[in-house]
Design a protein around this motif. Structure first.
Motif: not given
Lengths: 111, 116
Positions: A88, A36, A41-44, A38
């Motif tokens: 990630l 992932y 301040r964002k989602g994966p 990321q």
């Protein structure tokens, strides 16, 4: 020992470099392996997933899984400043709900 | 098409206050997951829904945490009597598939919770 180990970096490379990101894991029963990206301040965001051992390529990204060594890698070719983010690794058993993540490696690609 | 959305994006709570975090998954997605992400760490699994059924809540850290998805779409994560250690980003993810397919999860932007 954590189930999934990932060097948090930070990692800084010049634009155009090949980036290698890695994770090791302890449980040989993991079957699906994901990477992932990321942004702050964002989602994966799912980049790639692979099943069992082998390589998978998608554009500038290549994911490798070596189950014998319990080691997975993500390679980024011709890295761009827009690739600057935290990467990630994650893995999961088949049919399980609990995806285990590494801590993430923070990458900066400098123009 | 819209992705997973979460609200509020930021929440500041006083210790002891109850909070409710909302997740709107991608339309038609069967599976919904909640994760907790501490600063500098990867997300950690909290709970999983398949449609309206909560099939796995093994990751919920205490009985102060409660999640529901009553109609199989929108989900709410509720934290009662918040503590400072609850401060984290709460991520919601959805997947189009039910059992299996958990590897294809699409994440929302998260709700950043700060408990003072």
């Amino acid at each position: 020992q954590k189930e999934v180990e990932q060097d948090p970096g930070p990692l800084s490379v010049p634009e155009g470099a090949i980036v290698s990101l890695n994770c090791t894991y302890s449980n040989s029963a993991f079957q699906y392996f994901m990477w992932y990206r990321q942004y702050s301040r964002k989602g994966p965001e799912l980049l790639m997933y692979t099943y069992s051992s082998g390589n998978k390529e998608d554009g500038r990204f290549t994911a490798q899984v070596d189950k014998s060594s319990k080691y997975i890698s993500l390679f980024i070719r011709d890295s761009q400043p827009s690739d600057s983010a935290t990467y990630l690794c994650a893995m999961i058993f088949s049919g399980d709900n609990d995806m285990r993540f590494g801590a993430g490696t923070r990458l900066t690609v400098k123009p | 098409g819209a992705g997973v959305s979460q609200s509020p994006r930021y929440k500041v709570a006083k210790r002891g206050q109850d909070v409710a975090l909302r997740c709107d998954p991608i339309s038609g997605h069967v599976s919904l997951f909640w994760y907790q992400q501490a600063l500098g760490q990867g997300p950690e699994f909290l709970t999983y829904f398949q449609n309206e059924a909560q099939l796995d809540k093994s990751g919920l850290p205490s009985d102060r945490f409660f999640a529901e998805r009553p109609e199989g779409s929108v989900s709410t994560l509720k934290i009662q009597r918040t503590q400072q250690e609850d401060s984290a980003v709460y991520l919601c993810a959805s997947s189009p598939l039910g059992n299996g397919g958990q590897e294809t999860q699409y994440f929302g932007p998260g709700t950043r919770l700060l408990v003072l």
